[in-house]
Design a protein around this motif. Structure first.
Motif, mmCIF file in Angstrom:
data_model
loop_
_atom_site.group_PDB
_atom_site.id
_atom_site.type_symbol
_atom_site.label_atom_id
_atom_site.label_comp_id
_atom_site.label_asym_id
_atom_site.label_seq_id
_atom_site.Cartn_x
_atom_site.Cartn_y
_atom_site.Cartn_z
ATOM 1 N N GLY A 71 -20.952 42.383 55.671
ATOM 2 C CA GLY A 71 -21.328 41.251 55.058
ATOM 3 C C GLY A 71 -20.787 40.069 55.912
ATOM 4 N N LEU A 72 -20.132 40.202 56.988
ATOM 5 C CA LEU A 72 -19.894 38.989 57.908
ATOM 6 C C LEU A 72 -20.995 38.327 58.265
ATOM 7 N N GLU A 73 -22.152 38.712 58.514
ATOM 8 C CA GLU A 73 -23.337 37.601 58.420
ATOM 9 C C GLU A 73 -24.059 37.596 57.158
ATOM 10 N N LYS A 74 -24.087 36.863 56.268
ATOM 11 C CA LYS A 74 -24.848 37.072 54.867
ATOM 12 C C LYS A 74 -26.325 37.024 55.211
ATOM 13 N N ASP B 4 -4.004 43.711 58.914
ATOM 14 C CA ASP B 4 -4.511 42.424 58.081
ATOM 15 C C ASP B 4 -4.641 41.198 58.630
ATOM 16 N N VAL B 5 -4.282 41.131 60.139
ATOM 17 C CA VAL B 5 -4.632 39.897 60.810
ATOM 18 C C VAL B 5 -5.892 40.009 61.624
ATOM 19 N N LEU B 6 -6.708 41.161 61.229
ATOM 20 C CA LEU B 6 -7.888 41.485 61.765
ATOM 21 C C LEU B 6 -9.010 40.307 61.186
ATOM 22 N N ASP B 7 -9.259 39.193 62.004
ATOM 23 C CA ASP B 7 -10.002 38.372 61.330
ATOM 24 C C ASP B 7 -11.492 38.480 61.805
ATOM 25 N N PHE B 11 -12.080 40.761 65.251
ATOM 26 C CA PHE B 11 -12.997 41.916 65.089
ATOM 27 C C PHE B 11 -14.197 41.921 65.992
ATOM 28 N N ARG B 12 -14.656 40.727 66.026
ATOM 29 C CA ARG B 12 -15.843 40.624 67.067
ATOM 30 C C ARG B 12 -15.369 40.935 68.524
ATOM 31 N N TRP B 48 -13.652 47.757 59.327
ATOM 32 C CA TRP B 48 -13.726 46.337 58.776
ATOM 33 C C TRP B 48 -13.233 46.480 57.279
ATOM 34 N N GLU B 49 -13.960 47.592 56.884
ATOM 35 C CA GLU B 49 -13.878 47.680 55.345
ATOM 36 C C GLU B 49 -12.419 47.977 54.910
#
Lengths: 343, 171
Positions: A71-74, B4-7, B11-12, B48-49
């Motif tokens: 869901g990072l790119e909706k 939890d700092v993985l924004d 992540f990318r 990510w989840e």
């Protein structure tokens, strides 16, 4: 590379490292032997066999998959619309288009790519992509007093002579009128540019305030306020500049690449678009200065070379030869062995 | 590292730096590129989840590789009945010790060599890869490129010398 280094490298690339005890002992006993460097070379040699199973995979598609799933790119929201409403709208648009099409006396054509378009009187226009022309439908076009073409973009016109009817190309602010000739006409917004190729053309501002007759080779530009005419000047006669001395050294393109790479390992870079070939070319390879050498290569009629500047040297993106059936009389191996070229 | 700092951006970044490596690592077990990519993608999705529930005991990379291995084991277990091959791999992988993913890991060494090879001059790189990746002999490379065997050997030596400089202290 020095003598020991060359011996070590030859030993490793032969694939015998570790298997020839006598040679290995000889290498290790050399006073300048560096064990850590040797072990690193051997490790690189062995480990690089793993490249067989190593792949470079494209990231973009994988990221899109992941972004979709997380869901990072909706996904774009599609708003529910009644199908009958879409169908009715489309039908309405089609009816309106058909009405205007039947009433519209003009043919409008837009070139999606560069193309040659044949007009109703068999004159042709070579249109650049994106150029639009508009003219009366064929029946009306053949009966009209003048053959008028409306232009937006760039067209090269080759006009069929018709002594009774002039041919006019009209743009936003200017027009060109001829009976039969060939010319280029560019119109973008309020700017027009015309170049006559053959015969005579009259370039005029649409309000009739200014006009000029162009002879072959003449150019005119108009930016909405000023008209600028550049009359054709024939090119000066060729000067007799000294030619490159014809070299007696004849090498294959492959050997030429190796020799250049060997001579200028830092200042010359060959991109992956440069390919070896066995075509033989005459070339002076002993020119001391790199700049002169590159210039000579560029001026050599037997060589096709594409060069770009990079920092302190050059980047060669293409190097090929014109095959004239010559036999090579010099090689990279001879060069490496210190044998002078026959020039 | 607190997960939890993985924004999105970090992540990318983690993905860009590790996706290829992870696929290659999985493929050393799976020997199936399509499956390897599928497992790698699942692993990133799972990370990510669960980003707010997990804490890294080692590095993010080690976590990814451990997680990928577990995902591969799960995949094989779910296909056990369909293939004896899958059963064997599930047992082998499942039975082995907890994975330690350190800097000397084979796949990291290979990745660094691949990076260094990419830095070579095009012609030298082509000759080196024809030998090391395609498995061609020097004679075959000379025939293929229409150059002498000696030129091939010269370029192999140059490649090795330059790789040594590029990889010093890195493998």
């Amino acid at each position: 590379m020095d003598r020991l280094e060359d011996k070590i490298l030859q030993y490793i690339i032969s694939g015998k490292a570790g298997g020839d005890d006598a040679l290995e002992r000889e290498i290790r006993e050399d006073p300048s032997f560096d064990s850590s460097e040797y072990e690193l070379l051997k490790k690189i040699w062995t480990e690089s066999d793993q490249l067989k199973d190593y792949a470079r995979l494209p990231h973009d598609q994988a990221w899109q998959q992941i972004a979709r799933q997380t869901g990072l790119e909706k996904a774009k929201k599609i708003y529910p619309v009644r199908e009958w409403l879409i169908a009715a709208s489309l039908t309405g648009i089609a009816v309106v288009m058909l009405y205007f099409l039947m009433r519209n006396p003009f043919v409008t054509h837009e070139a999606l790519a560069q193309e040659e378009y044949i007009l109703p009187d068999s004159s042709t226009v070579e249109m650049e992509a994106g150029t639009i022309i508009r003219f009366l439908k064929p029946e009306a076009f053949s009966k009209a007093d003048t053959r008028d073409i409306y232009l937006e973009g760039k067209g090269t016109f080759d006009v069929v002579t018709d002594a009774a009817r002039s041919f006019r190309v009209i743009t936003n602010l200017t027009n060109v009128e001829v009976l039969g000739t060939e010319f280029i006409y560019i119109a973008r917004g309020d700017t027009s540019e015309a170049e006559n190729i053959e015969g005579q053309v009259r370039f005029a501002i649409n309000d009739g305030s200014k006009s000029v007759v162009l002879n072959p080779g003449d150019k005119v530009t108009y930016d909405g306020s000023d008209m600028n005419v550049v009359e054709y000047e024939p090119p000066p006669p060729p000067t007799t500049e000294p030619q490159n001395p014809i070299s007696d050294t004849r090498v294959t393109i492959a050997d030429l690449i190796d020799i250049l790479d060997y001579r200028f390992p830092v200042d010359l870079e060959f991109t992956s678009t440069v390919h070896y070939s066995s075509v033989v070319v005459p070339v002076s390879i002993n020119t001391a200065d790199l700049n002169t050498l590159v210039r000579q290569l560029q001026e050599n009629p037997s060589i096709n070379i594409e060069v770009a500047n990079k920092g302190q040297g050059y980047r060669i993106t293409s190097l090929s030869g014109v095959d004239s059936g010559l036999q090579a009389n010099y090689t990279f191996q001879m060069y490496e062995a210190g044998i002078p070229p026959p020039e | 590292m607190a997960i939890d700092v993985l924004d999105r951006d970090s992540f990318r970044k983690l993905f860009e730096e590790n996706y290829n490596l992870l696929c290659n690592y999985i493929n050393t077990h799976a020997r199936d590129w399509e499956l390897s990519e599928e497992i790698a993608q699942k692993t990133f999705v799972k990370l990510w989840e669960k980003r707010k529930e997990i804490t890294f005991s080692t590095s993010a990379r080690s976590y990814l590789f451990q997680s990928a291995r577990n995902t591969l084991i799960d995949h094989y277990r779910s296909h056990k009945s369909a293939s004896a091959h899958a059963e064997k791999y599930a047992d082998d992988l499942g039975g082995s010790d907890e994975m330690v993913f350190d800097d000397d890991h084979q796949i990291l060494v290979t990745q660094r060599i691949a990076w260094a090879v990419d830095q070579l001059k095009p012609k030298t790189r082509e000759i080196f890869l024809l030998n090391k990746q395609e498995g061609l002999t020097y004679d075959e490379i000379a025939d293929y490129l229409e150059i002498s065997k000696r030129t091939v050997e010269y370029n192999m030596k140059i490649a090795l010398l330059q790789l040594k400089e590029l990889l010093k202290g890195k493998i």
